[in-house]
Design a protein around this motif. Structure first.
Motif, mmCIF file in Angstrom:
data_model
loop_
_atom_site.group_PDB
_atom_site.id
_atom_site.type_symbol
_atom_site.label_atom_id
_atom_site.label_comp_id
_atom_site.label_asym_id
_atom_site.label_seq_id
_atom_site.Cartn_x
_atom_site.Cartn_y
_atom_site.Cartn_z
ATOM 1 N N ARG A 1 0.983 -1.326 -0.037
ATOM 2 C CA ARG A 1 0.101 0.040 0.118
ATOM 3 C C ARG A 1 0.828 1.262 -0.036
ATOM 4 N NH1 ARG A 1 -3.267 -3.646 4.073
ATOM 5 N NH2 ARG A 1 -5.036 -4.105 2.771
ATOM 6 N N GLU A 2 1.942 1.375 0.945
ATOM 7 C CA GLU A 2 2.927 2.500 0.586
ATOM 8 C C GLU A 2 3.473 2.701 -0.500
ATOM 9 O OE1 GLU A 2 5.558 1.400 3.664
ATOM 10 O OE2 GLU A 2 4.274 1.397 5.543
ATOM 11 N N HIS A 3 4.079 1.698 -1.317
ATOM 12 C CA HIS A 3 4.665 1.683 -2.580
ATOM 13 C C HIS A 3 3.681 2.089 -3.551
ATOM 14 C CE1 HIS A 3 8.413 0.585 -1.870
ATOM 15 N NE2 HIS A 3 8.133 -0.768 -1.217
ATOM 16 N N LEU A 4 2.370 1.728 -3.558
ATOM 17 C CA LEU A 4 1.192 2.039 -4.405
ATOM 18 C C LEU A 4 0.876 3.535 -4.427
ATOM 19 C CD1 LEU A 4 -0.730 1.031 -6.597
ATOM 20 C CD2 LEU A 4 -2.315 0.419 -4.799
ATOM 21 N N ALA A 5 0.848 4.077 -3.166
ATOM 22 C CA ALA A 5 0.887 5.623 -2.980
ATOM 23 C C ALA A 5 1.485 6.356 -3.851
ATOM 24 C CB ALA A 5 0.650 5.901 -1.528
ATOM 25 N N ARG A 6 3.008 5.778 -3.783
ATOM 26 C CA ARG A 6 3.832 6.612 -4.393
ATOM 27 C C ARG A 6 3.858 6.440 -5.959
ATOM 28 N NH1 ARG A 6 6.776 5.151 0.348
ATOM 29 N NH2 ARG A 6 7.561 3.249 -0.575
ATOM 30 N N TYR A 7 3.294 5.426 -6.367
ATOM 31 C CA TYR A 7 3.323 4.938 -7.958
ATOM 32 C C TYR A 7 2.091 5.651 -8.510
ATOM 33 C CZ TYR A 7 7.576 1.905 -7.821
ATOM 34 O OH TYR A 7 8.732 1.455 -7.865
ATOM 35 N N ALA A 8 0.868 5.260 -7.919
ATOM 36 C CA ALA A 8 -0.408 5.589 -8.402
ATOM 37 C C ALA A 8 -0.575 7.320 -8.021
ATOM 38 C CB ALA A 8 -1.258 4.698 -8.243
ATOM 39 N N THR A 9 -0.140 8.290 -8.685
ATOM 40 C CA THR A 9 -0.269 9.263 -8.260
ATOM 41 C C THR A 9 -1.098 10.526 -8.991
ATOM 42 O OG1 THR A 9 1.583 10.016 -9.844
ATOM 43 C CG2 THR A 9 2.100 9.465 -7.492
ATOM 44 N N LEU A 10 -1.774 9.916 -10.196
ATOM 45 C CA LEU A 10 -2.802 10.686 -11.175
ATOM 46 C C LEU A 10 -3.990 10.323 -10.176
ATOM 47 C CD1 LEU A 10 -1.572 9.939 -14.575
ATOM 48 C CD2 LEU A 10 -1.222 12.021 -13.359
ATOM 49 N N SER A 11 -4.942 11.518 -10.273
ATOM 50 C CA SER A 11 -6.113 11.480 -9.644
ATOM 51 C C SER A 11 -6.836 10.406 -9.873
ATOM 52 C CB SER A 11 -6.925 12.755 -9.920
ATOM 53 O OG SER A 11 -7.153 12.926 -11.174
ATOM 54 N N PHE A 12 -7.142 10.055 -11.059
ATOM 55 C CA PHE A 12 -8.010 8.788 -11.478
ATOM 56 C C PHE A 12 -7.368 7.555 -11.055
ATOM 57 C CE2 PHE A 12 -5.347 9.686 -15.109
ATOM 58 C CZ PHE A 12 -5.114 8.554 -15.723
ATOM 59 N N ALA A 13 -6.116 7.511 -11.071
ATOM 60 C CA ALA A 13 -5.523 6.181 -10.651
ATOM 61 C C ALA A 13 -5.283 5.969 -8.936
ATOM 62 C CB ALA A 13 -4.062 5.960 -11.254
ATOM 63 N N ALA A 14 -5.351 6.945 -8.342
ATOM 64 C CA ALA A 14 -4.935 7.005 -6.871
ATOM 65 C C ALA A 14 -6.143 6.411 -6.157
ATOM 66 C CB ALA A 14 -4.413 8.526 -6.434
ATOM 67 N N GLY A 15 -5.851 5.901 -4.970
ATOM 68 C CA GLY A 15 -6.788 5.408 -4.016
ATOM 69 C C GLY A 15 -7.593 4.020 -4.151
ATOM 70 N N VAL A 16 -6.760 3.491 -5.089
ATOM 71 C CA VAL A 16 -7.122 1.744 -5.110
ATOM 72 C C VAL A 16 -7.122 1.283 -3.841
ATOM 73 C CG1 VAL A 16 -6.694 -0.275 -6.483
ATOM 74 C CG2 VAL A 16 -6.370 1.977 -7.600
ATOM 75 N N ASP A 17 -8.281 0.540 -3.606
ATOM 76 C CA ASP A 17 -8.409 -0.119 -2.308
ATOM 77 C C ASP A 17 -7.208 -1.500 -2.581
ATOM 78 O OD1 ASP A 17 -9.951 1.331 -1.101
ATOM 79 O OD2 ASP A 17 -11.761 0.353 -1.614
ATOM 80 N N VAL A 18 -6.668 -1.902 -1.826
ATOM 81 C CA VAL A 18 -5.860 -3.335 -1.845
ATOM 82 C C VAL A 18 -6.322 -4.129 -0.642
ATOM 83 C CG1 VAL A 18 -3.545 -4.268 -1.909
ATOM 84 C CG2 VAL A 18 -3.872 -2.088 -2.781
ATOM 85 N N VAL A 19 -6.821 -5.306 -1.125
ATOM 86 C CA VAL A 19 -7.402 -6.065 -0.173
ATOM 87 C C VAL A 19 -7.043 -7.512 -0.199
ATOM 88 C CG1 VAL A 19 -9.286 -4.502 0.352
ATOM 89 C CG2 VAL A 19 -9.687 -6.489 -1.300
ATOM 90 N N PRO A 20 -7.266 -8.504 0.702
ATOM 91 C CA PRO A 20 -6.879 -9.957 0.489
ATOM 92 C C PRO A 20 -7.874 -10.449 -0.115
ATOM 93 C CG PRO A 20 -7.280 -9.509 2.793
ATOM 94 C CD PRO A 20 -6.917 -8.042 2.091
ATOM 95 N N ALA A 21 -7.646 -11.420 -0.812
ATOM 96 C CA ALA A 21 -8.906 -12.370 -1.518
ATOM 97 C C ALA A 21 -9.586 -13.112 -0.243
ATOM 98 C CB ALA A 21 -8.409 -13.254 -2.438
ATOM 99 N N LYS A 22 -10.810 -13.504 -0.671
ATOM 100 C CA LYS A 22 -11.787 -14.201 0.380
ATOM 101 C C LYS A 22 -11.888 -15.630 0.177
ATOM 102 C CE LYS A 22 -14.495 -10.211 2.029
ATOM 103 N NZ LYS A 22 -15.863 -9.811 1.946
ATOM 104 N N LEU A 23 -11.673 -16.277 -1.155
ATOM 105 C CA LEU A 23 -12.347 -17.578 -1.271
ATOM 106 C C LEU A 23 -11.205 -18.739 -1.220
ATOM 107 C CD1 LEU A 23 -14.659 -16.621 -4.348
ATOM 108 C CD2 LEU A 23 -15.184 -16.867 -1.923
ATOM 109 N N GLY A 24 -10.157 -18.371 -1.154
ATOM 110 C CA GLY A 24 -8.988 -19.302 -0.831
ATOM 111 C C GLY A 24 -8.814 -20.437 -2.031
ATOM 112 N N THR A 25 -8.837 -21.667 -1.680
ATOM 113 C CA THR A 25 -8.396 -22.541 -2.760
ATOM 114 C C THR A 25 -9.790 -23.085 -3.682
ATOM 115 O OG1 THR A 25 -8.829 -24.220 -1.107
ATOM 116 C CG2 THR A 25 -6.799 -23.655 -1.236
ATOM 117 N N ASP A 26 -10.909 -22.715 -3.015
ATOM 118 C CA ASP A 26 -12.179 -22.767 -3.966
ATOM 119 C C ASP A 26 -12.231 -22.047 -4.916
ATOM 120 O OD1 ASP A 26 -12.838 -25.009 -2.364
ATOM 121 O OD2 ASP A 26 -14.282 -23.835 -1.203
#
Length: 322
Positions: free
Chosen positions: A275-300
């Motif tokens: 998340r820290e690196h993404l804030a430095r790379y995705a700086t344009l207004s339309f690319a910033a603020g992407v949520d980064v979350v873990p997947a939920k469904l696992g092996t299924d």
């Protein structure tokens, strides 16, 4: 339709990788009604691997719920070619341009078959029932032995012409970086996959905990304990993932990046620097603020996603996208 506890149609799903061949009948709520599993024959020729696939399909056909099955969805390690129905998985050396779709259709008694890459299948699953649910524009990634991915744009799974769209693992993020087995250099996969996290840690002088093998999981354990070499290896992987996600966000405007696979199990030692690196790379207004979350469904996820991809591809009523 009400048959043996099943209401509505089912999709037979196959999840095919280098270590296992999984199958299930999946209902319109994404539930796995019955399962089958075989190990992928190690080093087997094409027909040996296909026999294992046919055995899985045969077990599904023997289930009393099979009569409700209306299609087959396949999520396969890639590259895949959905146009020609063939697969050439890097980790299944016996299959090169193997005609998987017609062979599975034959084993399944002529049901329609839809093929997608495993990253696309995982994306379909997470958008239907997982962490990307409710987002119209998403990138979903599998970070494991390799790095794969898929895209949802405008609320619709985007498999691409051949079923490989969103394969973020082979975006180059280090122009003069190490050669990748794909033939390019500095790919996300070469920096962020589990084996490469472990390789880089070992090359920097890290040693695994007593009795442990030098794997990404062991590097993660050391990182959680504060080992600076292990933390540095995960930070470099996180930087590569962030660069790939930022490039994707800039190109197609995603709102969430879902990270699954074994490496995601490292938790904060991956997600915090990502998340820290993404804030430095995705700086344009339309690319910033992407949520980064873990997947939920696992092996299924592979099975649920193979069913979802088939339902969308065929327009099956009652399923997501149908």
């Amino acid at each position: 339709m009400h048959l043996h506890g099943v209401t509505g149609p089912l999709v037979a799903a196959l999840d095919i990788g280098g270590t296992k061949i999984a199958g299930a009948l999946v209902d319109t709520d994404g539930r796995l009604v019955t399962r089958s599993l075989r190990p992928t024959p190690p080093g087997g020729d094409g027909e040996t691997v296909m026999r294992a696939v046919a055995e899985v399909v045969g077990e599904l056909r023997a289930a009393p719920q099979w009569d409700a099955a209306v299609a087959v969805g396949i999520g396969s390690a890639g590259p895949v070619d959905a146009v020609h129905g063939t697969v050439s998985p890097v980790n299944v050396p016996g299959w090169r341009d193997f005609p998987l779709v017609p062979r599975v259709a034959e084993a399944a008694g002529g049901l329609p078959v839809v093929l997608a890459g495993d990253g696309v299948a995982m994306t379909a699953a997470e958008h239907w029932q997982g962490a990307a649910r409710g987002y119209d524009n998403a990138l979903c990634m599998v970070v494991s032995t390799g790095v794969g991915g898929g895209l949802v744009l405008g609320g619709t799974l985007l498999p691409g012409p051949t079923g490989n769209a969103g394969h973020i693992g082979h975006i180059s993020v280090d122009l003069d970086g190490d050669a990748c087995p794909c033939g390019s250099r500095g790919c996300v996969e070469r920096l962020a996959s589990g084996p490469n996290i472990a390789r880089r840690a070992v090359e920097s002088g890290w040693t695994p905990p007593a009795g442990a093998a030098p794997t990404a999981a062991a590097v993660g354990e050391s990182a959680r304990a504060g080992d600076p070499l292990a933390l540095a290896s995960f930070d470099r992987a996180a930087q590569a993932l962030a660069a790939g996600i930022a490039a994707t966000a800039t190109l197609v405007e995603i709102h969430v990046a879902v990270i699954g696979g074994g490496v995601a199990g490292a938790g904060p030692v991956l997600f915090d620097p990502l998340r820290e690196h993404l804030a430095r790379y995705a700086t344009l207004s339309f690319a910033a603020g992407v949520d980064v979350v873990p997947a939920k469904l696992g092996t299924d996820a592979g099975l649920v996603g193979a069913a979802a991809a088939a339902a969308q591809g065929l327009g099956l009523a009652g399923f997501v996208g149908g």
